[in-house]
Scaffold this motif. Structure first.
Motif, PDB file in Angstrom:
ATOM      1  N   TYR A   1      -9.736 -58.626 -49.609  1.00 33.36           N
ATOM      2  CA  TYR A   1     -10.733 -59.471 -48.966  1.00 33.36           C
ATOM      3  C   TYR A   1     -11.132 -58.865 -47.635  1.00 33.36           C
ATOM      4  CZ  TYR A   1     -12.975 -63.540 -46.888  1.00 33.36           C
ATOM      5  OH  TYR A   1     -13.866 -64.387 -46.293  1.00 33.36           O
ATOM      6  N   ARG A   2     -12.428 -58.706 -47.470  1.00 37.68           N
ATOM      7  CA  ARG A   2     -12.973 -58.210 -46.220  1.00 37.68           C
ATOM      8  C   ARG A   2     -13.781 -59.324 -45.576  1.00 37.68           C
ATOM      9  NH1 ARG A   2     -15.111 -52.481 -48.833  1.00 37.68           N
ATOM     10  NH2 ARG A   2     -13.045 -51.687 -49.426  1.00 37.68           N
ATOM     11  N   VAL A   3     -14.166 -59.115 -44.334  1.00 41.36           N
ATOM     12  CA  VAL A   3     -14.886 -60.166 -43.610  1.00 41.36           C
ATOM     13  C   VAL A   3     -16.162 -60.566 -44.331  1.00 41.36           C
ATOM     14  CG1 VAL A   3     -16.042 -60.764 -41.462  1.00 41.36           C
ATOM     15  CG2 VAL A   3     -13.926 -59.436 -41.403  1.00 41.36           C
ATOM     16  N   LEU A   4     -16.906 -59.592 -44.804  1.00 34.06           N
ATOM     17  CA  LEU A   4     -18.199 -59.879 -45.425  1.00 34.06           C
ATOM     18  C   LEU A   4     -18.237 -59.548 -46.909  1.00 34.06           C
ATOM     19  CD1 LEU A   4     -20.609 -58.585 -42.625  1.00 34.06           C
ATOM     20  CD2 LEU A   4     -19.852 -60.927 -43.055  1.00 34.06           C
ATOM     21  N   ASP A   5     -17.095 -59.248 -47.497  1.00 32.59           N
ATOM     22  CA  ASP A   5     -17.120 -58.873 -48.900  1.00 32.59           C
ATOM     23  C   ASP A   5     -15.723 -58.961 -49.491  1.00 32.59           C
ATOM     24  OD1 ASP A   5     -18.144 -58.113 -51.284  1.00 32.59           O
ATOM     25  OD2 ASP A   5     -18.511 -56.022 -50.755  1.00 32.59           O
ATOM     26  N   SER A   6     -15.663 -58.851 -50.804  1.00 32.43           N
ATOM     27  CA  SER A   6     -14.400 -58.810 -51.529  1.00 32.43           C
ATOM     28  C   SER A   6     -14.575 -57.788 -52.640  1.00 32.43           C
ATOM     29  CB  SER A   6     -14.077 -60.181 -52.119  1.00 32.43           C
ATOM     30  OG  SER A   6     -12.915 -60.127 -52.911  1.00 32.43           O
ATOM     31  N   VAL A   7     -13.668 -56.829 -52.751  1.00 29.79           N
ATOM     32  CA  VAL A   7     -13.843 -55.757 -53.724  1.00 29.79           C
ATOM     33  C   VAL A   7     -12.534 -55.488 -54.466  1.00 29.79           C
ATOM     34  CG1 VAL A   7     -13.369 -53.976 -51.990  1.00 29.79           C
ATOM     35  CG2 VAL A   7     -14.625 -53.360 -54.065  1.00 29.79           C
ATOM     36  N   THR A   8     -12.656 -55.273 -55.750  1.00 31.40           N
ATOM     37  CA  THR A   8     -11.518 -54.923 -56.592  1.00 31.40           C
ATOM     38  C   THR A   8     -11.606 -53.436 -56.915  1.00 31.40           C
ATOM     39  OG1 THR A   8     -11.494 -57.126 -57.580  1.00 31.40           O
ATOM     40  CG2 THR A   8     -10.307 -55.397 -58.745  1.00 31.40           C
ATOM     41  N   VAL A   9     -10.550 -52.701 -56.631  1.00 31.38           N
ATOM     42  CA  VAL A   9     -10.547 -51.252 -56.809  1.00 31.38           C
ATOM     43  C   VAL A   9      -9.334 -50.831 -57.626  1.00 31.38           C
ATOM     44  CG1 VAL A   9     -10.557 -48.999 -55.680  1.00 31.38           C
ATOM     45  CG2 VAL A   9     -11.679 -50.942 -54.582  1.00 31.38           C
ATOM     46  N   VAL A  10      -9.554 -49.937 -58.578  1.00 30.80           N
ATOM     47  CA  VAL A  10      -8.458 -49.325 -59.331  1.00 30.80           C
ATOM     48  C   VAL A  10      -8.674 -47.819 -59.349  1.00 30.80           C
ATOM     49  CG1 VAL A  10      -7.252 -49.136 -61.537  1.00 30.80           C
ATOM     50  CG2 VAL A  10      -8.141 -51.359 -60.794  1.00 30.80           C
ATOM     51  N   SER A  11      -7.686 -47.080 -58.842  1.00 31.33           N
ATOM     52  CA  SER A  11      -7.749 -45.617 -58.812  1.00 31.33           C
ATOM     53  C   SER A  11      -6.500 -45.049 -59.463  1.00 31.33           C
ATOM     54  CB  SER A  11      -7.859 -45.107 -57.373  1.00 31.33           C
ATOM     55  OG  SER A  11      -9.003 -45.630 -56.723  1.00 31.33           O
ATOM     56  N   ALA A  12      -6.668 -43.977 -60.207  1.00 30.58           N
ATOM     57  CA  ALA A  12      -5.525 -43.379 -60.892  1.00 30.58           C
ATOM     58  C   ALA A  12      -5.754 -41.889 -61.132  1.00 30.58           C
ATOM     59  CB  ALA A  12      -5.278 -44.077 -62.221  1.00 30.58           C
ATOM     60  N   SER A  13      -4.661 -41.180 -61.340  1.00 32.01           N
ATOM     61  CA  SER A  13      -4.723 -39.767 -61.693  1.00 32.01           C
ATOM     62  C   SER A  13      -3.821 -39.534 -62.892  1.00 32.01           C
ATOM     63  CB  SER A  13      -4.277 -38.886 -60.515  1.00 32.01           C
ATOM     64  OG  SER A  13      -2.937 -39.189 -60.148  1.00 32.01           O
ATOM     65  N   ALA A  14      -4.028 -38.415 -63.589  1.00 30.75           N
ATOM     66  CA  ALA A  14      -3.223 -38.132 -64.775  1.00 30.75           C
ATOM     67  C   ALA A  14      -3.163 -36.637 -65.036  1.00 30.75           C
ATOM     68  CB  ALA A  14      -3.803 -38.854 -65.991  1.00 30.75           C
ATOM     69  N   LYS A  15      -2.141 -36.237 -65.781  1.00 29.83           N
ATOM     70  CA  LYS A  15      -2.053 -34.858 -66.240  1.00 29.83           C
ATOM     71  C   LYS A  15      -1.479 -34.836 -67.649  1.00 29.83           C
ATOM     72  CE  LYS A  15       2.494 -33.808 -64.197  1.00 29.83           C
ATOM     73  NZ  LYS A  15       3.237 -32.864 -63.311  1.00 29.83           N
ATOM     74  N   LEU A  16      -1.981 -33.919 -68.456  1.00 27.09           N
ATOM     75  CA  LEU A  16      -1.529 -33.756 -69.833  1.00 27.09           C
ATOM     76  C   LEU A  16      -0.654 -32.510 -69.898  1.00 27.09           C
ATOM     77  CD1 LEU A  16      -1.946 -35.023 -72.687  1.00 27.09           C
ATOM     78  CD2 LEU A  16      -3.691 -33.252 -73.057  1.00 27.09           C
ATOM     79  N   VAL A  17       0.560 -32.675 -70.406  1.00 31.30           N
ATOM     80  CA  VAL A  17       1.532 -31.578 -70.441  1.00 31.30           C
ATOM     81  C   VAL A  17       1.909 -31.256 -71.882  1.00 31.30           C
ATOM     82  CG1 VAL A  17       3.858 -30.855 -69.766  1.00 31.30           C
ATOM     83  CG2 VAL A  17       2.451 -32.175 -68.170  1.00 31.30           C
ATOM     84  N   ASP A  18       1.911 -29.972 -72.202  1.00 36.65           N
ATOM     85  CA  ASP A  18       2.298 -29.518 -73.526  1.00 36.65           C
ATOM     86  C   ASP A  18       3.805 -29.687 -73.706  1.00 36.65           C
ATOM     87  OD1 ASP A  18       1.523 -27.946 -76.035  1.00 36.65           O
ATOM     88  OD2 ASP A  18       3.182 -26.764 -75.239  1.00 36.65           O
ATOM     89  N   LEU A  19       4.235 -30.334 -74.782  1.00 34.96           N
ATOM     90  CA  LEU A  19       5.658 -30.605 -74.975  1.00 34.96           C
ATOM     91  C   LEU A  19       6.421 -29.416 -75.557  1.00 34.96           C
ATOM     92  CD1 LEU A  19       5.717 -34.321 -76.182  1.00 34.96           C
ATOM     93  CD2 LEU A  19       6.419 -33.366 -73.984  1.00 34.96           C
TER      94      LEU A  19
END
Length: 222
Positions: free
Chosen positions: A126-144
């Motif tokens: 919650y901000r003074v003049l707004d409300s924002v929902t944020v989702v950030s993520a990172s990933a890596k694919l590894v050979d098994l």
């Protein structure tokens, strides 16, 4: 011309120049050499490492990561099977599960590659003049088989994307912000935004996305 107007003009011209320079820069493509050599057919998704304060973040994100990978043409080890297998072996947290060696993961699940991910933002602020929902993520694919990193990327999404509404004065903005905060909490907006982030993170196609898997009609065209 006043100093104030001169400063505004300078700032505007500088902004235009910066945007123009960014637009002229070529898009950097990911290095797919290891990916093309490995050509994985099946992927194991591990629970995301949650660095946020929301305890629901990992489950919310993980529940929406299978679809984009399946749409990209890969067989994805069922999340329920993965969770139950680790649970039976006393591993219930993402940190402990992600410490399992690639060789052991391949022995247990028989997958070609494993997806490690991390959530860095999740929730509504919650901000003074707004409300924002944020989702950030990172990933890596590894050979098994080899342990090589085949691909890595990051993505983010927020509830204010495309929101250009304005007007209504200060009181109106405060009311809208309060309503959004309540609505986001009641409707679990974070889960919806996590779905957008998951799709952006794991969608296939150049210049930065995963390569298409063998179940996709686009397999081998990238």
């Amino acid at each position: 011309m006043s100093k104030f107007l001169s400063l505004k003009l300078w700032f505007a011209l500088s902004t235009v120049a910066l945007l123009a320079a960014c637009a002229q820069q070529p898009v950097k493509h990911a290095d797919y050499t290891a990916f093309k050599n490995a050509r994985p057919r099946s992927i194991l998704i591990l629970p995301p490492d949650n660095t946020t304060t929301d305890v629901q973040a990992s489950n919310s994100m993980m529940s929406q990561m299978t679809m984009p990978l399946a749409e990209a043409g890969y067989y994805v080890v069922p999340v329920a099977v993965m969770e139950e297998t680790f649970k039976q072996n006393g591993l219930t947290t993402a940190g402990d599960i992600q410490q399992t060696s690639p060789a052991k993961l391949r022995e247990i699940f028989g997958a070609d590659a494993v997806l490690y991910s991390k959530i860095t933002q999740y929730g509504t602020s919650y901000r003074v003049l707004d409300s924002v929902t944020v989702v950030s993520a990172s990933a890596k694919l590894v050979d098994l088989k080899s342990g090589d990193v085949l691909w890595q990327g990051s993505a983010t999404a927020n509830s204010n994307e495309g929101n250009n509404s304005g007007g209504g004065g200060l009181i109106g903005m405060l009311v809208v912000a309060a309503i959004k905060q309540i609505s986001n909490s009641l409707t679990d907006k974070s889960h919806h935004i996590a779905g957008v982030t998951s799709y952006r993170l794991l969608q296939a196609g150049p210049p930065r996305g995963l390569l298409y898997g063998p179940r996709s009609p686009k397999y081998g065209t990238d």
